[in-house]
Write a protein that holds these residues in place. Structure first.
Motif, PDB file in Angstrom:
ATOM      1  N   ASN C  47      34.758  -4.020  89.057  1.00 45.57           N
ATOM      2  CA  ASN C  47      35.960  -2.893  88.667  1.00 45.57           C
ATOM      3  C   ASN C  47      35.465  -2.456  90.144  1.00 45.57           C
ATOM      4  N   LEU C  48      35.170  -2.845  91.426  1.00 43.14           N
ATOM      5  CA  LEU C  48      35.264  -2.562  92.663  1.00 43.14           C
ATOM      6  C   LEU C  48      36.663  -3.506  92.897  1.00 43.14           C
ATOM      7  N   ASN C  49      36.543  -4.619  92.555  1.00 46.53           N
ATOM      8  CA  ASN C  49      37.813  -5.417  93.801  1.00 46.53           C
ATOM      9  C   ASN C  49      38.205  -6.141  92.287  1.00 46.53           C
ATOM     10  N   PRO C  50      39.614  -5.487  92.225  1.00 45.43           N
ATOM     11  CA  PRO C  50      40.427  -5.687  91.420  1.00 45.43           C
ATOM     12  C   PRO C  50      40.915  -7.592  91.251  1.00 45.43           C
ATOM     13  N   GLN C  51      41.209  -7.437  92.732  1.00 48.83           N
ATOM     14  CA  GLN C  51      41.372  -9.086  92.947  1.00 48.83           C
ATOM     15  C   GLN C  51      40.830  -9.966  92.143  1.00 48.83           C
ATOM     16  N   SER C  52      38.790  -9.609  92.485  1.00 54.87           N
ATOM     17  CA  SER C  52      38.702 -10.945  91.852  1.00 54.87           C
ATOM     18  C   SER C  52      38.012 -10.481  90.426  1.00 54.87           C
ATOM     19  N   ARG C  53      38.830  -8.768  89.579  1.00 55.66           N
ATOM     20  CA  ARG C  53      39.006  -8.552  88.359  1.00 55.66           C
ATOM     21  C   ARG C  53      39.864  -9.749  87.898  1.00 55.66           C
ATOM     22  N   ALA C  54      40.969 -10.250  88.297  1.00 53.84           N
ATOM     23  CA  ALA C  54      42.170 -10.537  87.984  1.00 53.84           C
ATOM     24  C   ALA C  54      41.514 -12.279  87.836  1.00 53.84           C
ATOM     25  N   VAL C  55      40.779 -12.810  89.034  1.00 54.03           N
ATOM     26  CA  VAL C  55      40.570 -14.301  88.546  1.00 54.03           C
ATOM     27  C   VAL C  55      39.177 -14.315  87.542  1.00 54.03           C
ATOM     28  N   LEU C  56      37.924 -13.343  87.812  1.00 52.26           N
ATOM     29  CA  LEU C  56      36.444 -13.787  87.004  1.00 52.26           C
ATOM     30  C   LEU C  56      37.064 -12.446  85.664  1.00 52.26           C
ATOM     31  N   SER C  57      37.796 -11.740  85.711  1.00 51.78           N
ATOM     32  CA  SER C  57      38.030 -10.641  84.332  1.00 51.78           C
ATOM     33  C   SER C  57      36.042  -9.864  84.841  1.00 51.78           C
ATOM     34  N   ALA C  58      36.474  -8.857  83.406  1.00 55.16           N
ATOM     35  CA  ALA C  58      34.942  -8.173  83.490  1.00 55.16           C
ATOM     36  C   ALA C  58      34.466  -8.662  81.998  1.00 55.16           C
ATOM     37  N   PRO C  59      33.091  -8.312  82.074  1.00 59.13           N
ATOM     38  CA  PRO C  59      32.526  -8.511  80.775  1.00 59.13           C
ATOM     39  C   PRO C  59      33.172  -7.108  79.578  1.00 59.13           C
TER      40      PRO C  59
END
Ligand SMILES: Nc1ncnc2c1ncn2[C@@H]1O[C@H](COP(=O)(O)OP(=O)(O)OP(=O)(O)O)[C@@H](O)[C@H]1O
Ligand SMILES: [Mg+2]
Lengths: 254, 293, 283
Positions: C47-59
């Protein structure tokens, strides 16, 4: 006496004879029937390919071996540290250990593509992935070794008022050594396996790449030759760990 | 009728030659080949056991007592010589020979009753009939109420009692016991000796009993065989002058203490020489030959 | 039947209810809390880091994909499950029979066991492409590869377990004049059950790994293929969704083996406690 000499000979001779007979049958089957070489090359053809491609194969083995070794070293260090940490307190043990067991049960190989996506197609991705695979055996067997120390030895430590640090290094670690090495042996196999799987997915060099690319163009003899080199690599690493284990066993048995 | 009466009653002393030589050990020799060297455990052992006799074997550790017993049970082959039981050479185990090992050797996943019934299961004996007998044996050794417990729920002495019941289940003619109580503490051991004396009171069996305890040997046996260091022979054959039925009270007799002291002295001197007194019984000293290593 | 003993009667319901939970639940709750914490941390980072969300997605993304694409994913799950289970089952039969044969005949064991051990050590996974050459890219090829990987673990554990029967127990059987078959079923097999099931559990894990790697290499169907395909397309949420299903599958099939083990122990009257059966050291 003669009886036991005969047993000794048989215990070496029988497996060797079995291997020779199987190879001969294989050779005969290939030359007598019209199995295409794409399906099953004769052992002689494999040896020929091995000879012809030895420099390239060894180069590939060097790449794979280096990555496997790095992954193995990482896994051993990390596995030992996490095992020591998780067995140091009951809270940590109860919290982390079951989660680790559960992780051990799920098919981590499926994570390989993810590592490639996140870490790229360079060596780091393959090393990290292989380290993850080989991390768990070290961790689990070391942790079980560290938490199953002889209770009498622990009582002795307490009666001598040994510090936690002292009793860890002088009693719990030596008791856990056989477990630690058992985990290391399994890990050494997993490290090579992990690198090969990662190479299947993304690599421009290494033995996994050599196997996959040769199989894509149906050079089956080359596939076999590469597998033979890979097996030698795996056995070498395993043998090194086993030798180390012997040394350690001699040391702590006095 | 009481099924326990299946046991053979002790033959009277005027028994036939066949009964006097129920077990014959003649020149038994055993050489173990291990690795490149061979170990001669027994060099030349000969003795007889009459039917209904309880014979104890004493000897230094590692002299080959277990080996001798296993050979009598048909579990080890003799290198030379012959062992016959009831006239037939012992070349393979027989159902009529019961063996009690040093450890109870109970199967951990079976209950007490199932462990006692194990021989019946292996030898295809009628289950129902033997169930009653097993129950009686269990009651006799004082394990009533523990039939459905598993071995890990029992104490060491209780496990040995189960092993005794198992050895007696199919009513063997001949019992071999290899230091059955050596792992027990002195008090439990006395208890077990009492159990054995009780069994012998009810139905005398022929038995060979290996022990390290002189006291136990004198208390239980009709004869004590003394063995030498490896390669072993029998150096002395001492008749124990106490009759049967016998119980723990014989240990209080002065005779008992004297016999124990004499045997101890004999072991210390490492010979078969006994200060002979009238009533000590005959001492056999079989000739020895061989003995090379 | 004897009357139930009074000493085992439970204490009053209230004391039981009030005292047990934390002590009893702690070993279950703590790891669950740990995993929940990890998932929460993952969500927070995403949620805090959209860049990581692109690579790691989110639950939450993974759950969304699972919700939306389940009908598409299920056939792949079924394929993976089918091949893994069938491969494992065949490996279990072949491996246990061969393992028992090795344990029964000493010469056969001498001739073959070293090879079995050798195959345990070498990275067999490298043979996946060969199976494609031999058996094509269809399900049979993956099934056979799963069988191949699982076989060695099962066969060698069976042999090891059956050959490690306590010598005392074997002597007992011999003294009772038991036949080889009687000895096998009465003593050797029950003693080997823990070892055989350790091999079966290992084999189940290996079968699933074999199938997944087969799917990587052949690239036709199955969750391994979905993972690969989604990762290549940088679709992190779909990758994790497939991984989640794989984890569920892995835990389920493993759980089935554990249940079978419990059933076998029940049948033989376990728990297999070996106390009271000390192996005498042979001098
Ligand atoms: N299977 C075997 N292989 C080789 N040597 C053996 C074997 N079994 C026994 N021995 C040797 O034979 C000798 C006699 O052994 P045995 O077990 O019969 O002695 P023992 O009198 O019963 O000793 P203890 O009183 O300690 O039980 C020992 O020196 C032992 O080393
Ligand atoms: Mg002995």
């Amino acid at each position: 006496m003669t009886g036991s000499r005969r047993e000794q000979l048989l215990s070496i001779g029988l497996p060797v004879a079995t291997a020779v007979v199987l190879a001969a049958l294989w050779q005969a089957a290939v030359s007598l029937t019209d199995i295409r070489e794409i399906m099953l090359p004769a052992p002689t053809a494999m040896v020929a390919k091995l000879n012809a491609n030895l420099p390239t194969l060894l180069e590939a083995a060097l790449v794979t071996g280096r990555e496997a070794l790095a992954a193995f070293a990482l896994a051993v260090v990390a596995g030992f540290i996490v095992a020591a940490a998780s067995s140091s307190s009951q809270l940590l043990r109860e919290t982390i250990y079951p989660a680790i067991i559960a992780l051990q049960l799920i098919p981590k190989v499926a994570l390989a593509p993810l590592f490639v996506v996140i870490l790229g197609i360079e060596a780091e991705a393959r090393i990290t992935f292989a380290a993850l695979l080989s991390f768990f055996p070290v961790l689990i067997s070391t942790a079980s070794g560290l938490s199953n120390t002889d209770p009498n030895a622990m009582r002795l430590c307490r009666s001598l008022r040994a510090s936690a640090w002292q009793s860890f290094w002088s009693v719990r670690v030596p008791f856990a050594l056989p477990h630690f090495f058992y985990g290391m042996r399994i890990s050494s196999t997993m490290a090579v396996t992990g690198v090969v799987i990662a190479e299947f997915i993304s690599a421009k060099q290494g033995l996994g790449f050599a196997i996959l690319s040769a199989s894509a163009v149906s050079k089956t003899a080359t596939v076999f030759a590469a597998i033979a080199v890979l097996c030698a690599l795996g056995l070498g690493l395993y043998g090194a760990v086993a030798a180390l284990e012997r040394l350690a066993a001699r040391w702590y048995r006095g | 009728m009481d099924t326990l009466a299946m046991g053979t009653i002790l033959d009277p002393p005027e028994a036939t030659a066949a009964a006097r030589q129920f077990i014959q050990v003649r020149g038994a020799r055993k050489v173990y080949a291990s690795g490149d060297k061979s170990v001669e455990a027994l060099s030349d052992v000969s003795f007889d056991v009459a039917k209904g006799e309880f014979v104890a074997i004493l000897g230094p550790s590692g002299c080959g007592k277990s080996t001798l017993l296993m050979m009598c049970g048909g579990l080890e082959a003799v290198t030379a010589g012959v062992i016959t039981i009831a006239g037939t050479p012992m070349t393979a185990p027989r159902a009529s020979v019961g063996i009690m090992f040093q450890d109870p050797t109970l199967l951990p996943w079976k209950t007490v009753l199932q462990n006692v019934l194990f021989p019946a299961r292996i030898q295809h004996l009628p289950e129902m009939e033997y169930r009653d007998r097993a129950q009686q044996l269990i009651d006799m050794v004082g394990l009533h109420g523990f039939e459905n417990k598993r071995p890990h729920e029992l104490s060491g002495g209780m496990r040995q009692r189960v092993a005794i019941c198992r050895a007696l289940l199919n009513d063997p003619d001949f019992l071999l016991m290899d230091e059955p109580f050596s792992a027990l503490d002195a008090i439990t051991r006395d208890e077990m000796n009492e159990v054995l004396l009780d069994i012998w009171r009810r139905y005398a069996k022929t038995a060979l009993f290996v022990t390290h305890s002189i006291r136990e040997a004198v208390l239980l046996a009709d004869r004590v065989l003394m063995m030498t260091r490896r390669p072993a022979t029998v150096v002395a054959d001492i008749r124990i002058p106490f009759g049967r039925p016998r119980d723990m009270s014989v240990t209080e007799a002065p005779e008992f203490t004297r016999l124990c002291t004499q045997l101890r002295g004999m072991i210390e001197r490492g010979t078969g020489q006994l200060d002979r007194r009238p009533g000590d019984g005959p001492i056999l000293q079989p000739g020895r030959h061989g003995g090379e290593e | 039947m004897s009357a139930p003993s009074l000493t085992t009667a439970p204490a009053g319901p209230f004391t039981v209810r009030l005292r047990l939970p934390w002590r009893r639940l702690r070993p279950v709750l703590l790891p669950l809390l740990f995993i929940a914490g990890c998932l929460a941390a993952w969500q927070v980072v995403a949620n805090l880091n959209p860049q990581s969300r692109a690579v790691l997605s989110a639950p939450s993304d993974v759950i969304g994909v699972l919700n939306k694409n389940l009908p598409l994913l299920l056939p792949h799950l079924a394929a993976t499950a089918r091949e893994t289970v069938a491969g494992f089952a065949l490996a279990a039969i072949v491996g246990m029979v061969l393992g028992a044969a090795l344990a029964q005949w000493r010469r056969v064991q001498q001739a073959l066991l070293p090879h079995l051990v050798l195959f345990q050590i070498v990275p067999k996974i490298a043979l996946a492409p060969l199976f494609i050459i031999w058996f094509g890219v269809g399900p049979e090829s993956r099934l056979l590869f799963a069988l191949f990987l699982a076989f060695f673990a099962i066969a060698s554990a069976t042999t090891a377990g059956l050959s490690a029967t306590r010598p005392d127990a074997l002597r007992l059987c011999a003294s009772l004049t038991a036949s080889p078959w009687q000895t096998f079923f009465a003593v050797r097999l029950p003693f080997a059950i823990p070892s055989i099931f350790a091999g079966l559990k290992m084999g189940m894990t290996m079968a699933l790994i074999g199938d997944i790697v087969g799917e990587f290499v052949s690239g036709q169907e199955g969750l391994g293929y979905v993972v690969m395909f989604a990762a290549a397309g940088a679709d992190a949420a779909l990758t994790f969704a497939a991984l989640t299903l794989l984890c569920a599958l892995g835990l389920t099939v493993y759980g089935v083996v554990v249940l079978a083990e419990m059933a076998a122990e029940r049948w033989y009257g376990a728990p297999f406690v070996s106390e009271g059966f000390h192996n005498r050291k042979d001098k």
